[in-house]
Write a protein that holds these residues in place. Sequence first.
Motif, short mmCIF file in Angstrom:
data_model
loop_
_atom_site.label_atom_id
_atom_site.label_comp_id
_atom_site.label_asym_id
_atom_site.label_seq_id
_atom_site.Cartn_x
_atom_site.Cartn_y
_atom_site.Cartn_z
N LEU A 105 6.60 51.59 -10.48
CA LEU A 105 6.83 52.92 -9.74
C LEU A 105 8.04 53.44 -9.86
CD1 LEU A 105 4.55 52.68 -6.43
CD2 LEU A 105 4.07 54.10 -8.45
N ARG A 106 8.27 54.69 -9.93
CA ARG A 106 9.49 55.24 -9.90
C ARG A 106 9.58 56.36 -8.72
NH1 ARG A 106 12.35 59.76 -13.73
NH2 ARG A 106 14.59 58.85 -13.67
N LEU A 107 10.51 56.17 -7.74
CA LEU A 107 10.73 56.72 -6.45
C LEU A 107 11.77 57.85 -6.82
CD1 LEU A 107 10.40 53.95 -3.64
CD2 LEU A 107 8.39 55.53 -4.77
N SER A 108 11.85 59.16 -6.39
CA SER A 108 12.82 59.89 -6.51
C SER A 108 13.21 60.38 -5.19
CB SER A 108 12.25 61.15 -7.34
OG SER A 108 11.96 60.77 -8.68
N CYS A 109 14.33 61.09 -5.02
CA CYS A 109 14.96 61.34 -3.81
C CYS A 109 15.79 62.58 -4.16
CB CYS A 109 15.64 60.35 -2.88
SG CYS A 109 16.43 60.97 -1.53
N ALA A 110 15.51 63.92 -3.59
CA ALA A 110 16.24 65.08 -3.94
C ALA A 110 17.10 65.38 -2.79
CB ALA A 110 15.44 65.92 -4.63
N LEU B 253 16.71 65.59 2.57
CA LEU B 253 16.38 64.41 1.67
C LEU B 253 14.72 64.56 1.49
CD1 LEU B 253 18.64 61.47 2.41
CD2 LEU B 253 18.89 63.19 0.70
N GLN B 254 14.43 64.71 0.13
CA GLN B 254 13.00 64.67 -0.04
C GLN B 254 12.43 63.63 -0.83
OE1 GLN B 254 10.80 66.94 1.39
NE2 GLN B 254 9.02 65.75 0.38
N ALA B 255 11.78 62.55 -0.62
CA ALA B 255 11.36 61.41 -1.25
C ALA B 255 10.20 61.48 -1.84
CB ALA B 255 11.52 60.16 -0.56
N SER B 256 9.87 60.91 -3.30
CA SER B 256 8.37 61.15 -3.82
C SER B 256 8.32 59.99 -4.56
CB SER B 256 8.44 62.32 -4.48
OG SER B 256 9.40 62.61 -5.37
N GLY B 257 7.08 59.85 -5.14
CA GLY B 257 7.04 58.84 -6.17
C GLY B 257 5.90 57.64 -5.75
N GLY B 258 5.95 57.60 -4.31
CA GLY B 258 5.05 56.38 -3.76
C GLY B 258 3.78 56.49 -4.15
N GLY B 259 2.99 55.38 -3.98
CA GLY B 259 1.56 55.27 -4.23
C GLY B 259 0.83 53.67 -4.30
N LEU B 260 -0.23 53.62 -4.84
CA LEU B 260 -0.85 52.37 -4.99
C LEU B 260 -0.74 51.85 -6.26
CD1 LEU B 260 -2.62 50.30 -3.73
CD2 LEU B 260 -4.85 51.56 -4.53
N VAL B 261 -0.30 50.66 -6.46
CA VAL B 261 -0.20 49.74 -7.76
C VAL B 261 -0.55 48.45 -7.65
CG1 VAL B 261 2.31 49.35 -7.30
CG2 VAL B 261 1.32 49.82 -9.57
N TYR C 155 21.79 60.61 7.05
CA TYR C 155 20.71 61.58 6.57
C TYR C 155 19.46 60.64 6.01
CZ TYR C 155 24.64 64.90 6.43
OH TYR C 155 25.42 65.49 6.88
N TRP C 156 18.37 61.18 6.29
CA TRP C 156 17.10 60.26 5.72
C TRP C 156 15.97 61.11 5.42
CZ3 TRP C 156 16.79 55.03 6.02
CH2 TRP C 156 17.70 54.33 6.61
N GLY C 157 15.56 60.71 4.33
CA GLY C 157 14.14 61.24 4.03
C GLY C 157 12.83 61.05 4.76
N GLN C 158 11.95 61.49 4.46
CA GLN C 158 10.76 61.30 5.32
C GLN C 158 9.96 59.90 4.90
OE1 GLN C 158 10.61 62.87 2.38
NE2 GLN C 158 8.73 62.73 1.63
N GLY C 159 10.25 59.43 3.92
CA GLY C 159 9.84 58.21 3.75
C GLY C 159 8.35 58.37 2.61
N THR C 160 8.25 57.46 1.88
CA THR C 160 7.18 57.43 0.63
C THR C 160 6.73 55.95 0.92
OG1 THR C 160 6.34 58.15 -1.37
CG2 THR C 160 8.54 57.27 -1.34
N LEU C 161 5.26 56.06 0.90
CA LEU C 161 4.44 54.70 0.94
C LEU C 161 4.14 54.02 -0.42
CD1 LEU C 161 2.88 52.75 2.67
CD2 LEU C 161 0.86 54.02 2.63
#
Length: 120
Positions: free
Chosen positions: A16-21, A2-10, A109-115
């Motif tokens: 924000l929109r997070l995705s997990c493939a 699992l690969q998470a993405s989309g985090g950031g500073l707001v 199953y876990w992704g790596q996390g996105t801040l």
Amino acid sequence: QLQASGGGLVQAGGSLRLSCAASERSLSRAHMGWFRQAPGKERENVADVHALGSTYYATFVKGRFTVSRDNAKNTIYLEMNSLKPEDTAVYYCAATLGPYSHDYAAYEYWGQGTLVTVSS
């Protein structure tokens, strides 16, 4: 897997929109969820989606966040609107091929996390 993405500073009120493939095709049959963990706090369920598409939201995100899945892309999303400073956390996506559950302990199953950081 699992690969998470989309985090950031707001800024507060932003989106924000997070995705997990998922790399494993079998996870298209999995129940999947988003969890978060803030510093010094326990991991908590934010939202999850059944393999057949029904959804669940934690009370504190109802009306602000939307979880969805695209089985053709083996991807789930978390659309986050009206963000608040208290939403600041590391967000994790997770999947389970076991029974549907809102409890993070049920997910294998876990992704790596996105801040996600929300400034006031």
